[in-house]
Design an enzyme around this catalytic site. Sequence first.
Site, PDB file in Angstrom:
ATOM      1  CB  SER A 295     -27.349  52.539 -20.186  1.00 24.93           C
ATOM      2  OG  SER A 295     -26.452  51.708 -19.493  1.00 24.93           O
TER       3      SER A 295
ATOM      4  NE  ARG B 185     -29.587  44.108 -19.566  1.00 21.57           N
ATOM      5  CZ  ARG B 185     -28.776  44.342 -20.587  1.00 21.57           C
ATOM      6  NH1 ARG B 185     -28.860  43.610 -21.680  1.00 21.57           N
ATOM      7  NH2 ARG B 185     -27.885  45.294 -20.517  1.00 21.57           N
TER       8      ARG B 185
ATOM      9  NE  ARG C 170     -26.909  40.525 -24.190  1.00 25.29           N
ATOM     10  CZ  ARG C 170     -26.798  41.774 -23.735  1.00 25.29           C
ATOM     11  NH1 ARG C 170     -25.907  42.072 -22.820  1.00 25.29           N
ATOM     12  NH2 ARG C 170     -27.588  42.720 -24.189  1.00 25.29           N
TER      13      ARG C 170
END
Lengths: 641, 254
Positions: free
Chosen positions: A287, A333, A438
């Site tokens: 995560s 990311r 995203r």
Amino acid sequence: MSDITLDAKIPDGPLADKWDNHRFEVKLVNPSNRRRFEIIVIGTGLAGASAAATLGELGYRVKAFFFHDSPRRAHSIAAQGGINAAKNYKNDGDSIQRLFYDTIKGGDYRSREANTYRLAQVSVEIIDQCVAQGVPFAREYGGLLDNRSFGGAQVSRTFYARGQTGQQLLLGAYQALERQVHLGNVQQYNRSEMLDLVVKDGRAVGVVVRDLLTGQVRSHSAHAVVLATGGYGNVFFLSTNAKASNATAIWRAHRRGALFANPCYTQIHPTCIPASDEFQSKLVLMSESLRNDGRVWVPKEFGDERPPNLIPEEDRDYFLERRYPAFGNLVPRDVASRAIKREVDAGRGVGPLKNGVYLDFGDAITRLGRSVIAERYGNLFQMYERITGEDPYVVPMRIYPAVHYTMGGLWVDYNLMSNVPGLYVIGEANFADQGANRLGASALMQGLADGYFILPNTISDYLAGLLGTAPVPTDDPAFTAAEAEVEERVRSLLAVNGRYTVDHFHRELGKIMWDNCGMARSEESLKKALSEIPSLREEFHRDVRVLGDDRSLNQSLEKAGRVSDFLELAELICTDALHREESCGGHFRVEHQTEDGEALRDDEHFAYVGAWEFSGVGSPPELHKEPLEFEFVHLAQRSYK
Amino acid sequence: MRVHLRVWRQPAAHAPGGFEEYDLDDVSPDMSFLEMLDILNEQLVAEGREPVAFDHDCREGICGSCGMMINGQAHGPERGTATCQLHMRKFDDGAHIVIEPWRAAAFTVIKDLSVDRGALDRIIQAGGYITAPTGSAPEANSLPVPKEVADASMDAAACIQCGACVAACPNGAAHLFTAAKVAHLNLLPQGQPERFTRVQAMVDEMERWFGSCTMHGECEAACPKEISIDFIALMNRDYVKAQFKNRRLIAQSA
């Protein structure tokens, strides 16, 4: 050539009022008339389960189809870190405006302002809804909700349930769905895979479904069809997606006329466990929340063979903190992934295959103590230990980027309806809200926003016009023809009886995609991929071996159908990537970068949604453009420094 | 490393099944158990034999799809680990491994190692939810939940509905599964209004399909999420209370 014009149907008025105004303007169906309407929902992840449950609560008659044995197996269950909402519980400057801005900036200015703003508005209602359902979010000692931070944000707005937030949110939606099943408002069909969309007179009127246990192919008709079937990351073979996640539903809808928007926007997640050998069947995500406390580094010296704990501070390069001091380890990311790739490509990778970088919790454990870290990330640390055999409390984790999420998907308007009337697409399956990248903890937010709050409020606008009409009967030629096509496709996959397994072709396709259309893309690599994919596809249809029959559970046959669709979709992804002569978010063209290696957009020529129309396998798709107009945010080079 | 496998093969629910034996010569200790089965299947297809059917999906231990008896243990020898997270380094070179589907009266075999666990969904349908129609929720922080309560609820909610508890139980009981859901919801303040109707409905549905609990404790040992058997006590207590509470409510409505 077709005469499709893309009307996003964005309501007028100030950004903050658009959703309110729109809800006032849509046509409604009164409660006693709702039971006259049938709606098909495909997929029961966060978007599908929440939509099916909510539509059932409203009084519509719903049929929910999914290929798993239980709705709760959908891959939303694996989401770990959290869900964003602009509650500003931390009093740290958050607001709907800021969540909107972070999301649109994080998406590198390639999403619609109105959709993204609505997402931020609805985010606060999602948390209320989930708490009422009994989602056991993490709490402070006073009993109030706790938050943590995610990439691309300087506020703490992420709600979480240990490292199992997706699981708990999906259970909330699943339980609401099962309640509707019990009440008879929703009929659920497990182990049933949608293999075609049925379109009659330009409208979506039903689906063709194959029962995976008996092989029976059957049609179901309805007033509207909702696709909530997730993303297409498995086109890369190795990804963090579940093994069965696939693009068949959206690809089949695309072949029936639905436009596919921005397929090249794929997200590579920076923190996954590096591949260990060639038999690897999937990659496992660690995560993003770990970057709250973990620090990413590589040894400064090339070929430094010392174990990590023997490398002193001065010989370590905390390259994210060095290059992005403002956001540090919590850059978005796409930025983190490229930075990691750069270190590994430069030869500073660590681990037996030199294919990772360290994610180190040493500082955090010293500062907070092992028990605090265990409480925050215990299950993730355990998962890491199971897979690698190394204890991350002692030895730093090794991580490397992997395919994780797809921002592209079927084109939808503000109502979440595709260009095919009656066909709605929600969650990861559509393209709408995330732009070209995203942010972490925004997928759960979008899935639930679409399913609980947006679709149930917009679908009546279409249904109201159909009041008094019955669904098209399933003996209509439109249905029987689609069924015959599905059966023929199944038969032909079994009939090849060639030399290689389905996985063999999937692996080959994945290799082509990862090498040529992965974290860095160039004209040359994309042209190479576009020359290789068609021949691999032909080889597949000539030489695949699927054993067994089509009258009982046949997992190779299921896979073969999905891989056959990936082999077509892959070509579209590369076509889109080749045409988009800019870098934005997850789409990085090496020809277009700033001096320090960041993505360089070309707003003058590419500030549009690229929506592709199918024109036959192997024949070039037709591009339709929806210009992105920015009234409220100023387009700028993204900076996280 | 090399392994010798004895795998249960059964073409359909009502067809007879039996063990078949296979040898794999080139297994890496870093492979997961399911990757080892992938290799087996590749090998079988190459030989023109039908691959072994088994359920799996996320391969991260969270979707609950996978599950098989490995040498007589549900999910195999490693505690707190679903089959997909079990790695071959836990086995010796040359190991003999027996693989069977979940065995329980409520779980019919679909094919080979794949079974029908639909009865677990029916327990949830009977009452495993909090009635909170979309849109009707109050502000999230208007209802504080003590941290200990939220944590205990989360401990129970971690269940992945894999069915290992049922498969491990000599009675084929689903008490640990049912109790985990009852506890997840009954511990929370939001779950109080339906607390006693929920437990009664779920337990009654459970008993239609599954065996009885004799506190054997195998379920807890087999659970990949290490869910505590204490939750069964909590469920039983609430079920007993429900017999009185629910009756009083019936009397009032009459």
